[in-house]
Write a protein that holds these residues in place. Structure first.
Motif, mmCIF file in Angstrom:
data_model
loop_
_atom_site.group_PDB
_atom_site.id
_atom_site.type_symbol
_atom_site.label_atom_id
_atom_site.label_comp_id
_atom_site.label_asym_id
_atom_site.label_seq_id
_atom_site.Cartn_x
_atom_site.Cartn_y
_atom_site.Cartn_z
ATOM 1 N N THR A 113 -17.889 -5.640 -5.242
ATOM 2 C CA THR A 113 -18.602 -6.888 -5.532
ATOM 3 C C THR A 113 -19.764 -7.097 -4.563
ATOM 4 O OG1 THR A 113 -16.566 -7.871 -6.402
ATOM 5 C CG2 THR A 113 -18.338 -9.378 -5.776
ATOM 6 N N VAL A 114 -19.525 -6.811 -3.276
ATOM 7 C CA VAL A 114 -20.610 -6.924 -2.290
ATOM 8 C C VAL A 114 -21.734 -5.962 -2.637
ATOM 9 C CG1 VAL A 114 -21.212 -6.556 0.126
ATOM 10 C CG2 VAL A 114 -19.104 -7.746 -0.457
ATOM 11 N N TRP A 115 -21.396 -4.732 -3.017
ATOM 12 C CA TRP A 115 -22.436 -3.744 -3.357
ATOM 13 C C TRP A 115 -23.194 -4.188 -4.602
ATOM 14 C CZ3 TRP A 115 -24.561 -0.395 -6.752
ATOM 15 C CH2 TRP A 115 -25.349 0.606 -6.223
ATOM 16 N N LEU A 116 -22.465 -4.737 -5.613
ATOM 17 C CA LEU A 116 -23.112 -5.156 -6.854
ATOM 18 C C LEU A 116 -24.063 -6.326 -6.646
ATOM 19 C CD1 LEU A 116 -20.125 -4.954 -9.361
ATOM 20 C CD2 LEU A 116 -22.221 -3.608 -9.451
ATOM 21 N N THR A 117 -23.818 -7.127 -5.612
ATOM 22 C CA THR A 117 -24.677 -8.283 -5.363
ATOM 23 C C THR A 117 -26.026 -7.870 -4.790
ATOM 24 O OG1 THR A 117 -22.677 -9.542 -4.910
ATOM 25 C CG2 THR A 117 -24.745 -10.552 -4.274
ATOM 26 N N GLY A 118 -26.073 -6.718 -4.146
ATOM 27 C CA GLY A 118 -27.307 -6.276 -3.509
ATOM 28 C C GLY A 118 -27.385 -6.801 -2.093
ATOM 29 N N SER A 119 -27.083 -5.959 -1.112
ATOM 30 C CA SER A 119 -26.990 -6.408 0.270
ATOM 31 C C SER A 119 -27.766 -5.478 1.194
ATOM 32 C CB SER A 119 -25.521 -6.472 0.703
ATOM 33 O OG SER A 119 -25.423 -6.819 2.070
ATOM 34 N N LEU A 120 -28.372 -6.067 2.229
ATOM 35 C CA LEU A 120 -29.074 -5.283 3.249
ATOM 36 C C LEU A 120 -28.273 -5.233 4.544
ATOM 37 C CD1 LEU A 120 -32.681 -6.674 2.708
ATOM 38 C CD2 LEU A 120 -31.797 -4.462 1.985
ATOM 39 N N ASN A 121 -27.040 -5.735 4.516
ATOM 40 C CA ASN A 121 -26.236 -5.785 5.725
ATOM 41 C C ASN A 121 -25.937 -4.368 6.231
ATOM 42 O OD1 ASN A 121 -24.657 -6.932 7.771
ATOM 43 N ND2 ASN A 121 -22.797 -6.630 6.557
ATOM 44 N N ALA A 122 -26.093 -4.186 7.544
ATOM 45 C CA ALA A 122 -25.771 -2.921 8.218
ATOM 46 C C ALA A 122 -26.586 -1.744 7.696
ATOM 47 C CB ALA A 122 -24.272 -2.623 8.091
#
Length: 365
Positions: free
Chosen positions: A212-221
């Protein structure tokens, strides 16, 4: 008997305010408005990068960030800026630029502002492959083993390219028509979305959370290992897009007119699609499907420049600035940081509704 003399042909009429700059066989039209927009957007992008780098658990002032970027600062500031925060901000800028250029090309080819990679299923293909690797992993025979061994970014890239190949094949009927490309893409996008939802249902709780985090689109780390692939893709594919973009002007008038001007329509459209798909797939593999950047940024750039079609260079800078500024908001405006895709979706969803409403009014009139 009157003597007939052959008069020299009249020079073509010049457009006021748009002189041509010529050097040998090459010429470009001088557009002051475009230059001003590019300069101002680049300034906004640089300010956004500096502010984004300076915000965090250990705040650093704008002046100190600029000093570190130009070789100054102490050891601790250089570690925080160059090793921790600059890679994340650069990843956001490069991914946003890649998605925006991909959207500009697909919208120009289809002659439809709704034709962006995240609407016609290309980014969803990359997402479905990534979720498949997270949930199923190597437990799906040779295919699952190969994708797991390749790693999440490479698997997402393969998924995006395969999806684009399927969409292109299903859309082909004596050439590619923009309207058919959009319809086929929306259908493929819906099918892939159903697969992703099924995978999330059967996944373990920790796998579903990660997906779910990957599907949201994240720039974390995000680190330099994420900057390099998308940076190389931009270095190779954006110049190719600028070279191929001269054909987009002819495609705006329809296939028959373009063929009448001596253009190989299907050949040009296929190569432009290859460039657009490559940029969207690499960007999605680096940071996930950051929503609506590919849809909104080219339209903003087109209105700022005042051109007939989404411009490549201005779209790149607008997409990069939009993603970096969204990351600033996602990281600092809430009690806990949010994925950047949530902010871009909040910005882009109303714009999509506006486009649909405007097309509805145009269809009724």
């Amino acid at each position: 008997m009157a003597v007939l003399t052959k008069r020299a042909p009249e020079p073509p009429a010049k457009v006021p305010g748009r002189p041509a700059l010529r050097r040998g066989r090459f010429s470009v039209v001088w557009r002051p408005r475009t230059v001003v927009v590019l300069a101002l957007t680049a300034l906004v992008l640089f300010v956004g990068l500096v502010v984004n780098i300076g915000r965090g658990d250990f705040p650093i002032s704008i002046g100190e960030v600029v000093a570190v970027l130009f070789g100054g600062g102490d050891r601790g500031q250089r570690f925080i800026v160059l090793d921790l925060r600059l890679p994340q901000s650069l990843t956001g800028a490069l991914v946003g630029g890649a998605l925006a250029v991909s959207g500009a090309i697909t919208q120009a080819i289809a002659r439809n502002p709704l034709a962006s990679p995240d609407i016609i299923g290309i980014t969803m293909g990359a997402s479905a492959t990534a979720v498949f690797v997270i949930v199923i992993g190597g437990g799906f025979g040779a295919v699952g083993g190969f994708l797991t061994a390749a790693g999440l970014p490479i698997a997402a890239l393969i998924g995006g390219l395969l999806t684009a190949f399927v969409i292109h094949g299903l859309s082909w009927r004596r050439g590619i028509q923009g309207f058919r490309l959009v319809l086929v893409g929306i259908g493929i996008n819906a099918m892939l979305l159903a697969i992703v939802q099924w995978l999330l249902v059967v996944a373990e709780i920790h796998e579903a959370a990660r997906a779910t985090v990957w599907l949201t689109g994240s720039l974390n780390a995000r680190g330099w290992e994420h900057v390099i692939p998308v940076g190389l893709a931009l270095v190779v594919l954006v110049p190719a897009a600028l070279v191929l973009a001269h054909g987009l002007g002819a495609l705006q008038f329809g296939d028959d007119t373009a063929r009448g001007l001596g253009m190989r329509v299907d050949h040009a459209r296929s190569w432009l699609l290859v460039v657009a798909v490559g940029l969207a797939a690499v960007a999605t593999a680096s940071a996930g499907p950051i929503a609506f950047v590919a849809l909104v940024a080219p339209q903003i750039a087109q209105r700022l420049v005042g051109s007939a079609r989404p411009p490549i260079a201005a779209s790149l800078l607008v997409g990069a600035a939009l993603t970096v500024l969204s990351d600033v908001i996602a990281r600092t405006a809430f009690p806990s940081p949010l994925p950047v895709g949530i902010i871009t979706a909040v910005v882009g969803a109303p714009y999509l509704l506006y486009l649909l409403a405007r097309h509805g009014r145009e269809a009724r009139t």
